[in-house]
Design a protein around this motif. Sequence first.
Motif, short mmCIF file in Angstrom:
data_model
loop_
_atom_site.label_atom_id
_atom_site.label_comp_id
_atom_site.label_asym_id
_atom_site.label_seq_id
_atom_site.Cartn_x
_atom_site.Cartn_y
_atom_site.Cartn_z
N ILE A 73 31.35 -59.81 -52.24
CA ILE A 73 30.33 -58.34 -51.75
C ILE A 73 31.75 -57.17 -51.02
CG2 ILE A 73 30.44 -58.96 -49.89
CD1 ILE A 73 27.14 -58.28 -49.82
N PHE A 74 32.48 -57.76 -50.43
CA PHE A 74 33.18 -56.58 -50.16
C PHE A 74 34.50 -56.04 -51.17
CE2 PHE A 74 31.11 -58.35 -46.59
CZ PHE A 74 30.41 -57.76 -46.08
N GLN A 75 34.36 -56.79 -51.95
CA GLN A 75 35.15 -56.71 -53.52
C GLN A 75 37.33 -56.61 -52.65
OE1 GLN A 75 34.55 -55.74 -57.13
NE2 GLN A 75 33.61 -57.33 -55.64
N ILE A 76 37.30 -57.74 -52.19
CA ILE A 76 38.54 -58.43 -51.80
C ILE A 76 39.41 -58.65 -53.28
CG2 ILE A 76 39.26 -59.38 -50.17
CD1 ILE A 76 36.95 -59.95 -48.84
N ASN A 77 40.81 -57.33 -52.65
CA ASN A 77 41.42 -57.72 -53.69
C ASN A 77 42.51 -59.23 -53.95
OD1 ASN A 77 44.87 -56.94 -54.46
ND2 ASN A 77 43.66 -55.66 -56.06
N ASP A 78 42.44 -60.01 -55.33
CA ASP A 78 43.21 -61.02 -55.22
C ASP A 78 44.80 -60.80 -55.32
OD1 ASP A 78 44.23 -60.25 -57.96
OD2 ASP A 78 42.51 -61.26 -59.00
N ARG A 79 45.54 -59.34 -55.36
CA ARG A 79 46.87 -59.69 -54.55
C ARG A 79 47.23 -59.74 -53.47
NH1 ARG A 79 50.89 -55.16 -57.82
NH2 ARG A 79 52.54 -55.84 -56.86
N TYR A 80 47.03 -59.72 -52.86
CA TYR A 80 47.26 -59.71 -51.23
C TYR A 80 45.94 -60.80 -50.54
CZ TYR A 80 49.34 -55.38 -52.39
OH TYR A 80 49.52 -54.53 -53.28
N TRP A 81 45.16 -60.58 -50.61
CA TRP A 81 43.69 -61.50 -49.60
C TRP A 81 43.18 -62.92 -50.36
CZ3 TRP A 81 44.95 -59.53 -45.09
CH2 TRP A 81 44.91 -58.54 -45.18
N CYS A 82 43.39 -63.15 -51.45
CA CYS A 82 42.82 -64.64 -51.54
C CYS A 82 43.02 -64.88 -53.62
CB CYS A 82 41.20 -64.88 -52.69
SG CYS A 82 41.55 -62.76 -53.95
N GLN A 83 42.92 -66.60 -53.59
CA GLN A 83 44.27 -66.74 -54.74
C GLN A 83 43.51 -66.72 -55.53
OE1 GLN A 83 47.65 -67.28 -54.78
NE2 GLN A 83 47.04 -68.17 -57.19
N PRO A 84 43.48 -65.94 -56.78
CA PRO A 84 42.86 -66.18 -57.96
C PRO A 84 42.88 -66.97 -58.34
CG PRO A 84 45.00 -64.54 -58.58
CD PRO A 84 44.18 -65.38 -56.51
N PRO A 85 41.69 -67.53 -59.61
CA PRO A 85 41.72 -68.66 -60.55
C PRO A 85 42.48 -69.24 -61.44
CG PRO A 85 39.03 -67.38 -61.00
CD PRO A 85 40.66 -66.58 -59.39
N ASN A 86 43.39 -68.04 -61.75
CA ASN A 86 44.35 -68.19 -63.13
C ASN A 86 45.24 -68.10 -62.31
OD1 ASN A 86 44.94 -65.58 -61.93
ND2 ASN A 86 44.42 -64.40 -63.28
N GLY A 87 45.23 -68.40 -61.32
CA GLY A 87 47.50 -68.83 -60.99
C GLY A 87 48.11 -67.91 -60.82
N LYS A 88 47.57 -66.27 -61.44
CA LYS A 88 48.06 -65.51 -60.45
C LYS A 88 48.49 -65.29 -59.45
CE LYS A 88 45.19 -62.00 -61.34
NZ LYS A 88 44.35 -61.15 -61.88
N LYS A 89 50.03 -65.15 -59.01
CA LYS A 89 50.86 -64.54 -57.97
C LYS A 89 49.59 -63.71 -56.78
CE LYS A 89 54.75 -64.14 -54.88
NZ LYS A 89 56.30 -64.44 -55.95
N SER A 90 50.21 -64.42 -55.22
CA SER A 90 49.26 -63.55 -54.70
C SER A 90 49.62 -64.07 -53.24
CB SER A 90 47.66 -64.17 -54.44
OG SER A 90 47.05 -63.86 -53.64
N SER A 91 49.03 -62.75 -52.59
CA SER A 91 49.96 -62.91 -50.99
C SER A 91 48.91 -63.92 -50.23
CB SER A 91 50.07 -61.73 -50.01
OG SER A 91 51.24 -60.65 -50.80
#
Length: 143
Positions: A73-91
Amino acid sequence: MRAFIVVVLAALALATPALARTMDRCSLAKEMAKLGVPRDQLARWTCIAEHESSYRTGVVGPPNSDGSNDYGIFQINDRYWCQPPNGKKSSNGCGLSCKALLSDDITKSVRCAQKVLQQQGWPAWSTWKFCNGHLPSIDPCFK
């Protein structure tokens, strides 16, 4: 034949994922208030949710220029704030999966958004330009 149709329809209902929840300005404001979000922030949060996701909880944005995606709902970015499902690197600053931000229960989305606000301020959202300045009062939602 009817029994076959009933079985097929039942199977489709089980296989089809639930549609995401669509809120409105007042339902979001009330829910956020119950979660302890300060009342003086609610008009800003509802404006951001309106412009980011049209108040929809299940939105995954298209890829950003850096290949990241925005969730919920707030469009939170997966690079910095959450772990994406595809295993991409994230903070993974919020310490949760991006899928958790797509839930109809907005608690985790609200907590993560508050963390983003605390660390980066309102301009962290690209739609901030629509929400900066005077906004309609949220008070009618609580009458």
